[in-house]
Design an enzyme around this catalytic site. Sequence first.
Site, PDB file in Angstrom:
ATOM      1  N   GLY A   1       0.836  -1.203   0.000  1.00 39.98           N
ATOM      2  CA  GLY A   1       0.000   0.000   0.000  1.00 39.98           C
ATOM      3  C   GLY A   1       0.868   1.249   0.000  1.00 39.98           C
TER       4      GLY A   1
ATOM      5  CB  VAL B   1      17.271  10.280  -5.761  1.00 43.65           C
ATOM      6  CG1 VAL B   1      17.979  10.954  -6.931  1.00 43.65           C
ATOM      7  CG2 VAL B   1      16.414   9.115  -6.258  1.00 43.65           C
TER       8      VAL B   1
ATOM      9  NE  ARG C   1      -1.962  -4.559  -1.276  1.00 39.20           N
ATOM     10  CZ  ARG C   1      -1.502  -3.977  -0.174  1.00 39.20           C
ATOM     11  NH1 ARG C   1      -0.406  -4.418   0.394  1.00 39.20           N
ATOM     12  NH2 ARG C   1      -2.130  -2.946   0.362  1.00 39.20           N
TER      13      ARG C   1
ATOM     14  CG  ASP D   1       4.088  -7.185   7.697  1.00 37.06           C
ATOM     15  OD1 ASP D   1       3.453  -6.647   6.765  1.00 37.06           O
ATOM     16  OD2 ASP D   1       3.571  -7.957   8.518  1.00 37.06           O
TER      17      ASP D   1
ATOM     18  CB  THR E   1       2.761   0.643   6.268  1.00 29.77           C
ATOM     19  OG1 THR E   1       1.399   0.370   6.599  1.00 29.77           O
ATOM     20  CG2 THR E   1       3.628   0.313   7.475  1.00 29.77           C
TER      21      THR E   1
ATOM     22  CG  ASP F   1      -1.704  -0.456   8.039  1.00 28.94           C
ATOM     23  OD1 ASP F   1      -2.564   0.407   7.774  1.00 28.94           O
ATOM     24  OD2 ASP F   1      -1.567  -1.493   7.365  1.00 28.94           O
TER      25      ASP F   1
ATOM     26  CG  ASP G   1       1.427  -2.898  10.390  1.00 27.55           C
ATOM     27  OD1 ASP G   1       2.339  -2.242   9.850  1.00 27.55           O
ATOM     28  OD2 ASP G   1       0.711  -3.687   9.764  1.00 27.55           O
TER      29      ASP G   1
ATOM     30  CG  MET H   1      -7.729   1.804   5.747  1.00 29.58           C
ATOM     31  SD  MET H   1      -6.689   2.215   4.332  1.00 29.58           S
ATOM     32  CE  MET H   1      -7.705   1.663   2.990  1.00 29.58           C
TER      33      MET H   1
ATOM     34  NE  ARG I   1      -2.024  -4.729   5.541  1.00 29.64           N
ATOM     35  CZ  ARG I   1      -2.475  -5.268   4.408  1.00 29.64           C
ATOM     36  NH1 ARG I   1      -3.308  -6.272   4.440  1.00 29.64           N
ATOM     37  NH2 ARG I   1      -2.076  -4.799   3.245  1.00 29.64           N
TER      38      ARG I   1
ATOM     39  CB  ALA J   1     -13.307   9.138  19.482  1.00 28.19           C
TER      40      ALA J   1
ATOM     41  CD  GLU K   1      -8.430  -2.035   7.500  1.00 28.37           C
ATOM     42  OE1 GLU K   1      -9.207  -1.826   6.575  1.00 28.37           O
ATOM     43  OE2 GLU K   1      -7.196  -2.139   7.354  1.00 28.37           O
TER      44      GLU K   1
HETATM   45  O1  F6P Z   1      -1.421  -1.550   4.668  1.00 29.41           O
HETATM   46  C1  F6P Z   1      -2.020  -0.376   4.296  1.00 29.41           C
HETATM   47  C2  F6P Z   1      -3.473  -0.575   4.030  1.00 29.41           C
HETATM   48  O2  F6P Z   1      -3.957   0.674   3.606  1.00 29.41           O
HETATM   49  C3  F6P Z   1      -4.314  -1.158   5.164  1.00 29.41           C
HETATM   50  O3  F6P Z   1      -4.588  -0.184   6.147  1.00 29.41           O
HETATM   51  C4  F6P Z   1      -5.510  -1.662   4.419  1.00 29.41           C
HETATM   52  O4  F6P Z   1      -6.164  -2.691   5.101  1.00 29.41           O
HETATM   53  C5  F6P Z   1      -4.891  -2.191   3.141  1.00 29.41           C
HETATM   54  O5  F6P Z   1      -3.680  -1.485   2.971  1.00 29.41           O
HETATM   55  C6  F6P Z   1      -5.745  -2.041   1.912  1.00 29.41           C
HETATM   56  O6  F6P Z   1      -5.077  -2.661   0.871  1.00 29.41           O
HETATM   57  P1  F6P Z   1      -5.449  -2.550  -0.680  1.00 29.41           P
HETATM   58  O7  F6P Z   1      -4.830  -1.290  -1.196  1.00 29.41           O
HETATM   59  O8  F6P Z   1      -4.812  -3.752  -1.270  1.00 29.41           O
HETATM   60  O9  F6P Z   1      -6.938  -2.515  -0.766  1.00 29.41           O
END
Ligand code: F6P
Length: 324
Positions: free
Chosen positions: A11, A24, A72, A103, A126, A128, A130, A170, A172, A187, A223
């Site tokens: 992503g 660069v 991917r 990862d 990323t 995330d 994570d 988002m 993951r 929130a 999510e």
């Molecule tokens: O890893 C980044 C991310 O945006 C996650 O937060 C999300 O679940 C996933 O990628 C979405 O992936 P794709 O672009 O393959 O739909």
Amino acid sequence: MRKIAILTSGGDAPGMNAAIRGVVRCGNAANIEVYGVERGYEGLLRGTLRRMDSRSVSDIIQKGGTILKTARSSDFESEAGVRQSGDVLRAYGVEALVVLGGDGSFKGMRDMFNICGIPCVGIPATIDNDLAYTDYTLGFDTAVNTVVNAINNLRDTMTSHDRACIIEVMGRKCGDIALYSGVAGGAESIVVPEHKHLVEDITNKMKKNAIKGKVSDIIVLAEGVCSCEELKSQILEKMGKNSVVIRTVKLGYVQRGGSPSMRDRVFAARCADRAINLLDSNYNDCRVVGIQNGQMIDMEINEALNMKNVFDEELYKIANKLSF
Ligand code: F6P
């Protein structure tokens, strides 16, 4: 190393372009030639590489996405695919590879080192956040700020209509985007995969807040727990269909784009510099760069990938205190 390649994989994340620019230009400053690979590992397999000089990365620091594009790739997962990619790099005379991603991308990079013996450096990119070995990943700050802006807007309209809103973000299996945006956006509830979620915790809070005169509830949902529609049904089942009006918003890809924040741009610069410093030596390793307690670090890839992500329990507790 005198010739290296760079690719972005998985992503996209805001700040990837700033990091490409950094690699660069820091590379050129160290007399290292840099090649950009288009579309991640997919492009490596197909040999879509181009020479990048300082001018080729002008005017990209402020742009979201990645000028190198990303993908991917499932072909790269096979040993034959990795070997083919190694052959492509050798054909170009490229001695090492810089990978920007999460990862999954880092595992591909490890295969490249183990199977083809090509030294690699990973830059954590990323939204995330994570990756356990680094306190921070490129893109996270921008994504969280995007979510906070969305919460601000949603709060206005939810308050005007006395409604509750579930905002699905988002991440993951990681709750960091939900936690940080939830705290910064004020929130009422933050629902993350790291904590068992009881729908009663949310509904009890909604009832208590209603008694105290609070008329809009913002629930930030990661999510990795469930969908916003599922959570809405669970809440309505507990509270009764007519007792509350709930709207749902799945922010989706909006949070992955946009101009990178100052924090992401500066982190990109630091990561790029660290990566080039490693490569501008007698380097024959596979390492990832990152930040721990405010200090830039680099770490051997297996050590980094074997670490377990630690959730910020302290901030989660603070969030609960602030939400009444
Ligand atoms: O890893 C980044 C991310 O945006 C996650 O937060 C999300 O679940 C996933 O990628 C979405 O992936 P794709 O672009 O393959 O739909």
